[in-house]
Scaffold this active site. Structure first.
Site, short mmCIF file in Angstrom:
data_model
loop_
_atom_site.label_atom_id
_atom_site.label_comp_id
_atom_site.label_asym_id
_atom_site.label_seq_id
_atom_site.Cartn_x
_atom_site.Cartn_y
_atom_site.Cartn_z
N HIS A 148 71.59 15.53 -27.29
CA HIS A 148 71.91 16.26 -28.52
C HIS A 148 71.94 17.75 -28.23
O HIS A 148 71.19 18.25 -27.39
CB HIS A 148 70.82 15.99 -29.57
CG HIS A 148 70.60 14.55 -29.86
ND1 HIS A 148 69.78 13.77 -29.10
CD2 HIS A 148 71.10 13.75 -30.84
CE1 HIS A 148 69.78 12.53 -29.59
NE2 HIS A 148 70.57 12.50 -30.64
N ASN A 188 68.39 6.90 -44.13
CA ASN A 188 67.67 7.56 -45.24
C ASN A 188 68.69 8.17 -46.18
O ASN A 188 69.84 8.40 -45.79
CB ASN A 188 66.77 8.67 -44.69
CG ASN A 188 67.55 9.67 -43.86
OD1 ASN A 188 67.83 9.44 -42.68
ND2 ASN A 188 67.93 10.77 -44.48
N MET A 217 73.21 14.52 -36.50
CA MET A 217 73.08 15.62 -35.52
C MET A 217 73.67 15.25 -34.17
O MET A 217 73.27 15.80 -33.15
CB MET A 217 71.60 15.97 -35.32
CG MET A 217 70.84 16.26 -36.60
SD MET A 217 69.10 16.51 -36.25
CE MET A 217 68.39 16.44 -37.89
N SER A 218 74.62 14.32 -34.16
CA SER A 218 75.14 13.88 -32.86
C SER A 218 76.62 13.53 -32.98
O SER A 218 77.29 13.99 -33.90
CB SER A 218 74.37 12.66 -32.38
OG SER A 218 74.61 11.55 -33.23
N HIS A 255 64.85 7.47 -27.77
CA HIS A 255 66.07 7.52 -26.97
C HIS A 255 65.71 7.32 -25.50
O HIS A 255 65.35 8.27 -24.80
CB HIS A 255 66.76 8.89 -27.10
CG HIS A 255 67.33 9.15 -28.45
ND1 HIS A 255 68.65 8.92 -28.77
CD2 HIS A 255 66.76 9.63 -29.58
CE1 HIS A 255 68.86 9.24 -30.03
NE2 HIS A 255 67.73 9.68 -30.55
N HIS A 306 61.11 11.53 -39.07
CA HIS A 306 61.75 10.80 -37.97
C HIS A 306 61.26 9.34 -37.96
O HIS A 306 62.02 8.42 -37.64
CB HIS A 306 61.46 11.50 -36.64
CG HIS A 306 62.17 10.88 -35.45
ND1 HIS A 306 63.54 10.71 -35.41
CD2 HIS A 306 61.70 10.40 -34.28
CE1 HIS A 306 63.87 10.15 -34.25
NE2 HIS A 306 62.78 9.94 -33.55
N SER A 332 69.64 6.52 -32.17
CA SER A 332 68.22 6.30 -32.43
C SER A 332 67.88 4.86 -32.75
O SER A 332 68.39 4.30 -33.73
CB SER A 332 67.75 7.14 -33.63
OG SER A 332 67.94 8.49 -33.39
N TYR A 380 70.73 19.92 -30.13
CA TYR A 380 69.44 20.52 -30.53
C TYR A 380 68.39 20.44 -29.43
O TYR A 380 67.36 21.11 -29.50
CB TYR A 380 68.92 19.91 -31.85
CG TYR A 380 68.57 18.44 -31.80
CD1 TYR A 380 67.47 17.98 -31.10
CD2 TYR A 380 69.35 17.52 -32.48
CE1 TYR A 380 67.16 16.63 -31.06
CE2 TYR A 380 69.06 16.17 -32.45
CZ TYR A 380 67.95 15.73 -31.74
OH TYR A 380 67.65 14.40 -31.69
N GLU A 381 68.63 19.61 -28.42
CA GLU A 381 67.69 19.57 -27.30
C GLU A 381 67.84 20.81 -26.41
O GLU A 381 67.03 21.03 -25.51
CB GLU A 381 67.91 18.30 -26.47
CG GLU A 381 67.55 17.03 -27.21
CD GLU A 381 67.89 15.78 -26.42
OE1 GLU A 381 67.08 15.39 -25.57
OE2 GLU A 381 68.97 15.21 -26.65
N ALA A 428 72.27 7.37 -36.13
CA ALA A 428 71.49 7.31 -37.37
C ALA A 428 71.95 8.50 -38.21
O ALA A 428 72.19 9.58 -37.68
CB ALA A 428 70.01 7.44 -37.05
#
Ligand code: HPA
Length: 273
Positions: free
Chosen positions: A84, A236, A212-213, A62, A248, A31, A86-87, A114
């Protein structure tokens, strides 16, 4: 259905027809970190959608481009934007690009992402060298029949992240009067951010950062015998460590802030690799 080797072959044929691309080092940029692509000399760009069997990136921040060229005299190929789970992609699809980079010639891979800081000492903007990971995604890209030409059935993961490259990165940082964090990355499926309870669990389990990656790509890279360096940008503090909610936008903003530092480090790491 086409088998994975056939997909790799068709994608590589296409890429090699479009451009002279014989990379030794691959980069997967997370990201907001795609800016590095602007520093490539003799850059040749192919949009993902034109490459046979390549998935398509659906997340804001992205871009979807493969960029080939030179940095500091090294031939590199860069994925500007990644995929990802989640996509909605299968783990095998998310990692097909790594197989393709390997077939193009890479034997070293830098993966960036990230991540949320779980370690309470971490601050927004810290950069963490990934020393190891915890696969909490409930998925593995190697599930299914194994093709021994691509790698072995039970690949060793005891040094998923190259100690040699971690040492090299620390040396580069020292020269630049910077200090990397070093820690364990836990990969969660997403796309919802973690709950505070999940972040406490992650800490108890030994994680320093959550994201998440990365994990599917690293598993495939190791299966393929590629040496890996992983860098997390702590965008974060993970849920529960801060008063406010996570967004995000905040993640993208923090990635933006850390860019100049990140670029300088990665450029010199590539030079020394
Ligand atoms: N959790 C999961 N993924 C992330 C985070 C987070 O806090 N920050 C950036 N990616």
């Amino acid at each position: 259905m086409k088998d994975i080797k056939q997909k790799i072959q068709e994608a590589v044929l296409f890429i090699e027809k479009e451009m002279d691309c014989r990379p030794e080092i691959g980069l997967i940029l997370g990201s907001g970190l795609g800016i590095l692509a602007d520093l490539i000399e003799n850059a040749k760009v192919i949009p993902y959608e034109s490459i046979p069997h390549f998935p398509m990136s659906t997340v804001e921040g992205h871009a979807g481009e493969l960029v080939c060229g030179q940095i500091k005299g090294k031939s590199i190929v860069m994925m500007k934007g990644r995929f990802h789970l989640y996509e909605g992609y299968e783990a095998q699809d998310v990692t097909l690009p790594v197989r393709i980079l390997k077939a193009l010639g890479i034997n070293r891979l830098i993966v960036t992402n990230a991540a949320g800081g779980v370690n309470t000492n971490y601050e927004v903007g810290d950069l963490m060298l990934i020393s190891d990971h915890i696969n909490n995604m409930g998925r593995n890209p190697l599930i299914g029949p194994n093709d021994t030409e691509l790698g072995e059935r039970f690949p060793d993961m005891s040094e998923a992240y190259s100690k040699r490259l971690i040492q090299l990165a620390h040396r580069v940082a020292e020269k630049q009067k910077f200090s990397f964090r070093e820690g364990v990355y836990m990969g969660n499926l997403g796309p919802a951010y973690e709950t505070p309870a999940e972040v406490r669990m992650a800490r108890i389990m030994g994680a320093d950062a959550v994201g998440m990656s990365t994990i599917p790509e690293v598993i495939v890279a190791r299966h393929a015998g590629i040496e890996v360096l992983g860098i997390s940008c702590i965008t974060n503090k993970a849920a529960g460590l801060l008063e406010q909610a996570l967004s995000h936008d905040e993640v993208m903003e923090a990635a933006e802030q850390v860019k100049p530092k990140f670029l300088k480090l990665v450029l010199e790491i590539i030079e020394e690799m």
